[in-house]
Design an enzyme around this catalytic site. Structure first.
Site, PDB file in Angstrom:
ATOM      1  N   HIS A 154      36.267 -65.129  78.403  1.00 28.54           N
ATOM      2  CA  HIS A 154      35.920 -63.792  78.914  1.00 28.54           C
ATOM      3  C   HIS A 154      34.465 -63.417  78.604  1.00 28.54           C
ATOM      4  O   HIS A 154      33.876 -62.548  79.257  1.00 28.54           O
ATOM      5  CB  HIS A 154      36.868 -62.763  78.294  1.00 28.54           C
ATOM      6  CG  HIS A 154      37.155 -61.583  79.166  1.00 28.54           C
ATOM      7  ND1 HIS A 154      36.174 -60.888  79.834  1.00 28.54           N
ATOM      8  CD2 HIS A 154      38.326 -60.968  79.474  1.00 28.54           C
ATOM      9  CE1 HIS A 154      36.730 -59.891  80.512  1.00 28.54           C
ATOM     10  NE2 HIS A 154      38.026 -59.927  80.325  1.00 28.54           N
ATOM     11  N   ASP A 358      39.476 -69.021  99.462  1.00 25.22           N
ATOM     12  CA  ASP A 358      39.938 -69.983 100.479  1.00 25.22           C
ATOM     13  C   ASP A 358      39.071 -71.236 100.418  1.00 25.22           C
ATOM     14  O   ASP A 358      37.885 -71.207 100.737  1.00 25.22           O
ATOM     15  CB  ASP A 358      39.856 -69.344 101.869  1.00 25.22           C
ATOM     16  CG  ASP A 358      40.357 -70.264 102.976  1.00 25.22           C
ATOM     17  OD1 ASP A 358      40.725 -71.418 102.684  1.00 25.22           O
ATOM     18  OD2 ASP A 358      40.352 -69.831 104.148  1.00 25.22           O
TER      19      ASP A 358
END
Length: 414
Positions: A154, A358
């Protein structure tokens, strides 16, 4: 029935072209000690053609643009003096194969038939996962589908930033010459207020927290939204409703003294509050902690729409509280969190951008986040697997003796 996953190859993927060998400073938010942990997730795609090879090549190209991901963290967490050594060493990448179809494992819907540990990358010998910004595993299934297991620290990027990095890889996997969104480092643009004198080190308790998943129908949420609008004249969000319900259900189930304060804490993006940041491209941590607090008795006895208002009131303070923090007008560091059983921490995965990634064969049908630690009661909001609608609330927030009551409380919104 057990299904095996075999790791075929594993190696470091380096940038496809030479990148700057520099030391990049991190922002004061990046350097929060509590962010030096890994966030693990599975991204399920039902179609692909040699996805491991395609994604590996695209990752190498993306690292030319996002070269800090190919570096290593250097410095001391307690001192907050952490930076990124951009060495070009690369991202640990694993190609794996599963001897089954995605249908065989219920497309990795809950409960998991295959352990997440088999689908997430395991570090190589003498590797420290907390020194590497990211690791990735692509597991190919016999049906042509695949799963990306991502482990990211993170410290380098928040959820929006991690999704931006995956979008860049996907852009290049689809054959684009460069990422659609160009990365912006810009850590110097994050406010750097004066530090408070150091307090005692954080305490990390150990709770026996149990996992539970609730799928919330959008119709139920819409009813609560309508009630809230009728009662207050104001709108509320799906997030507000789901978190209010979870906080109230948890508070009722754990049975603290009615006068005991209870808290729900979540992390709100503050990109819109910093005009100096570019409109797109920044991928570092840029959030502020928002906390709603009330007595256990107040949360337990309130109507659900009254708990929603508690959430809304806390959110309304965000611009003012963040502005005060930015100029050093605070007495307690909002990024120093206290972990106890009276606090619930929330992570929202519904609008980070992971579901739109995608690689050339369509977006994922499912994203499974794992942000569970033994010292923190957690609720995660995410979309359920396609084609289901609504919101999935994944929790690890009550101990075993409170789980049955919590499940009962979560079943009904009224």
């Amino acid at each position: 029935m057990g299904f095996s996953v075999n790791r075929i190859t594993q190696s470091l993927v380096r940038p496809a072209e030479p990148t700057p060998i520099v030391s990049e400073s991190l922002s004061v938010i990046d350097r929060v000690p509590g962010l030096r942990h890994t966030v693990r997730s599975l991204h399920v795609f039902e179609h692909g053609k040699e996805p491991a090879s395609v994604i590996r090549s695209a990752l190498s190209k993306a690292l030319v643009w996002y070269y800090p991901f190919a570096g290593r963290f250097v410095g001391s967490v307690p001192d907050g003096d952490v930076h990124v050594a951009c060495t070009g060493e690369g991202v640990w990448f694993v190609k794996a194969e599963a001897g089954c179809t995605l249908e065989d494992v219920n497309k990795l819907d809950h409960p998991l038939v295959v352990s997440e540990d088999e689908l997430l990358p395991q570090p190589g010998p003498n590797m420290d996962p907390l020194s590497m910004p990211a690791m990735m595993q692509v597991t190919e299934f016999t049906c042509g589908g695949f799963v990306i297991g991502l482990i990211a620290v993170h410290t380098l990027a928040d959820g929006l930033g991690a999704a931006q990095f995956l979008h860049a890889i996907a852009d290049l996997a689809r054959g684009l010459p460069e990422p659609i969104v160009k990365p912006v480092w810009g850590r110097e643009l994050i406010p750097n207020p004066p530090k408070l004198p150091p307090g005692p080190p954080p305490v990390f308790p150990s709770f026996n927290l149990q996992q539970h998943i609730s799928d919330v129908d959008s119709t139920d949420v819409a009813r609560v939204k309508a009630q809230y609008l009728e009662s207050t004249g104001h709108y509320c969000s799906t997030f507000d409703v789901c978190i209010a319900k979870t906080w109230q259900a948890r508070t009722r189930s754990i049975g603290l003294h009615p006068e005991k304060p209870v808290h729900v804490c979540f992390f709100a993006s503050t990109r819109h509050l910093l005009p100096v940041l570019p409109k797109e491209g920044f991928y570092g941590n840029c959030f502020y902690t928002v906390t709603a607090t009330a007595t256990s008795g107040a949360v337990t006895s309130a109507k659900l729409i009254e708990v929603v208002k508690m959430i809304r009131d806390a959110k309304a303070k965000l611009p003012g509280d963040f502005a005060k923090w930015a100029v050093g007008d605070f007495n307690k560091d909002p990024y120093e969190l206290t972990f106890d059983y009276s606090s619930l921490f929330v992570s929202d995965w519904t609008r980070l951008g992971f579901l739109e990634v995608d690689y050339g064969w369509g977006p994922p049908s499912h994203v499974v986040p794992f942000q569970y630690v033994h010292f923190m009661a957690v609720a995660i909001l995410a979309p359920p697997p396609a084609p289901k609608k609504g919101t999935r609330i994944m929790t690890q927030c009550v101990e075993k003796e409170h789980l049955s009551t919590f499940k009962d409380e979560m079943k009904s919104f009224f």
